[in-house]
Write an enzyme that holds these catalytic residues in place. Structure first.
Site, PDB file in Angstrom:
ATOM      1  N   HIS A  77      64.070  65.458  82.257  1.00 50.54           N
ATOM      2  CA  HIS A  77      62.829  66.358  81.822  1.00 50.54           C
ATOM      3  C   HIS A  77      63.118  68.086  81.412  1.00 50.54           C
ATOM      4  O   HIS A  77      62.666  68.544  80.604  1.00 50.54           O
ATOM      5  CB  HIS A  77      61.601  65.605  82.194  1.00 50.54           C
ATOM      6  CG  HIS A  77      61.300  64.641  81.245  1.00 50.54           C
ATOM      7  ND1 HIS A  77      59.833  64.032  81.496  1.00 50.54           N
ATOM      8  CD2 HIS A  77      62.241  63.039  81.639  1.00 50.54           C
ATOM      9  CE1 HIS A  77      59.593  62.316  80.876  1.00 50.54           C
ATOM     10  NE2 HIS A  77      61.497  62.323  81.041  1.00 50.54           N
ATOM     11  N   ASN A  92      55.560  63.959  79.920  1.00 53.59           N
ATOM     12  CA  ASN A  92      55.526  64.670  81.180  1.00 53.59           C
ATOM     13  C   ASN A  92      53.517  64.450  81.995  1.00 53.59           C
ATOM     14  O   ASN A  92      52.974  63.689  83.241  1.00 53.59           O
ATOM     15  CB  ASN A  92      55.686  65.551  81.333  1.00 53.59           C
ATOM     16  CG  ASN A  92      57.285  66.081  81.820  1.00 53.59           C
ATOM     17  OD1 ASN A  92      58.047  65.574  81.882  1.00 53.59           O
ATOM     18  ND2 ASN A  92      57.098  67.377  80.732  1.00 53.59           N
ATOM     19  N   ARG A 110      63.688  61.741  87.101  1.00 51.14           N
ATOM     20  CA  ARG A 110      63.922  62.258  86.131  1.00 51.14           C
ATOM     21  C   ARG A 110      63.051  63.605  85.838  1.00 51.14           C
ATOM     22  O   ARG A 110      63.108  63.926  84.598  1.00 51.14           O
ATOM     23  CB  ARG A 110      62.411  61.397  85.540  1.00 51.14           C
ATOM     24  CG  ARG A 110      61.354  60.783  84.497  1.00 51.14           C
ATOM     25  CD  ARG A 110      60.430  59.984  84.229  1.00 51.14           C
ATOM     26  NE  ARG A 110      60.008  59.760  83.526  1.00 51.14           N
ATOM     27  CZ  ARG A 110      58.493  60.236  83.106  1.00 51.14           C
ATOM     28  NH1 ARG A 110      58.360  60.997  84.222  1.00 51.14           N
ATOM     29  NH2 ARG A 110      58.208  60.492  81.866  1.00 51.14           N
ATOM     30  N   HIS A 121      67.124  54.125  84.797  1.00 49.26           N
ATOM     31  CA  HIS A 121      66.554  53.586  85.208  1.00 49.26           C
ATOM     32  C   HIS A 121      66.305  52.497  85.595  1.00 49.26           C
ATOM     33  O   HIS A 121      65.900  51.425  86.055  1.00 49.26           O
ATOM     34  CB  HIS A 121      65.914  53.355  83.299  1.00 49.26           C
ATOM     35  CG  HIS A 121      65.195  53.833  82.952  1.00 49.26           C
ATOM     36  ND1 HIS A 121      64.406  53.640  81.531  1.00 49.26           N
ATOM     37  CD2 HIS A 121      64.785  55.779  83.510  1.00 49.26           C
ATOM     38  CE1 HIS A 121      64.256  55.355  81.033  1.00 49.26           C
ATOM     39  NE2 HIS A 121      64.308  55.546  82.261  1.00 49.26           N
TER      40      HIS A 121
END
Length: 337
Positions: free
Chosen positions: A76, A104, A72, A203
């Site tokens: 991001h 975040n 992740r 995911h």
């Protein structure tokens, strides 16, 4: 003279072929066209991959969630001004940290693992391996250690000298995104529907906080009713974890069947109304034919999902990469040199 001319032509063709090979992994999404290639550290830090893998194996053994968290971080990072490790920077007098942005804050994790990797790399290969490349390699190896596919990671990124708190709040897809919002945000990064669906398949590992899916349980459309696409038993299970108030940091698996195994079960859940986040389930229920078909295809064929996921990770990893003129190799991933 003729042989000299032929020789010159062959030399030119040789160098052109090298240039084309390097260009194949160049950023095509508004970056500085920095040449990236998997063998970038072959001579300057050949131990890099082994060092990264050894730290990761230990970190994931201690905390099974860490693989998803590190994957992740790369995602991001790349969605905010490109794959430049800006997400790792702590705030200072010049800019606010992306760590404080809504997507975040109290959510992004794994920074200490990156710190440990960087410290060991600096000891062996000082001022050589960028933090941005560490994030890309860590993402790949986290997937691999979770049972997912391997891919060659193009390397040679440089680190940014600034973070962008505001763009982090805007450019990173939110958990309650609609399908069109997701498509638009991915298109803004040069990514298409097949990238959106395959990368969402990340995911298949990891957890999400109650605050990320509470809306679906209690007030999906502003009418104090749950999301009608939620499978009934799954809905009741989630209500027991996520109350109407409080418990924001209670967590639930994104893939309830195999939360630490990288597989295609995530897509099978979407077909059955068991996507945890709205941004997951709308891939199948959002009335976009392309994403619906991709969800079905990946649910039926894990190999196809793995293949596209690897391609999309390379593509995402090339977003707005920096060269030496605009970037640097940080000695400490949290601060600029």
């Amino acid at each position: 003279m003729a042989s000299f001319g032929l020789g010159l032509i062959l030399v030119i063709m040789f160098f052109l072929s090298i240039f084309q090979a390097f260009s194949a992994t160049t950023s095509h999404f508004g970056g500085d066209y920095a040449n990236l290639y998997p063998q970038f550290y072959q001579f300057t830090c050949p131990q890099a991959n082994d060092i990264i893998m050894s730290v990761l194996e230990e970190a994931i053994a201690k905390d099974s969630r860490m693989a998803a968290s590190l994957l992740r971080l790369h995602f991001h990072d790349c969605f905010v001004q490109g794959c430049d490790a800006s997400i790792l920077l702590d705030g200072n007098s010049e800019f606010r940290s992306e760590k404080d942005a809504a997507p975040n804050q109290n959510s992004a994790r794994g920074f200490e693992v990156i710190d440990e990797i960087k410290d060991k790399l600096e000891h062996v290969c000082p001022h050589t391996v960028s933090c941005a490349d560490i994030l890309a390699l860590v993402a790949r190896d986290s997937v691999l250690l979770s049972g997912g596919p391997f891919w060659e990671v193009p390397l040679g990124r440089k680190d940014s000298k600034i973070a962008d708190f505001n763009r982090a709040n805007v450019d990173i897809p939110g958990p309650n995104s609609t399908i069109q919002n997701l498509i638009n945000l991915f298109n803004n990064q040069g990514l298409k529907e097949e990238d959106l669906v395959s990368l969402s398949g990340g995911h298949t590992i990891g957890m999400a906080r109650c605050v990320s899916f509470r809306q679906r349980l209690y007030n999906q459309n502003g009418d104090n009713l749950p999301d009608a696409t939620l499978e009934r038993n799954f809905y009741y299970d989630l209500k027991s974890i996520c109350p109407t108030k409080g418990g924001d940091n209670n967590i639930s698996p994104l893939d309830v069947a195999s939360p630490v195994k990288f597989d295609n079960t995530y897509f099978k859940h979407l077909l059955n109304g068991k996507g945890l986040l709205n941004s997951d389930e709308v891939l199948f229920t959002g009335n976009v034919q392309k994403t619906m078909e991709l969800v079905k295809n990946y649910a039926e064929n894990e190999g196809l999902f793995f293949q596209q996921f690897a391609k999309s990770m390379v593509k995402m990893g090339n977003i707005n990469t920096l060269n030496e003129l605009k970037g640097e190799i940080r000695k400490n991933c949290r601060i600029v040199n």
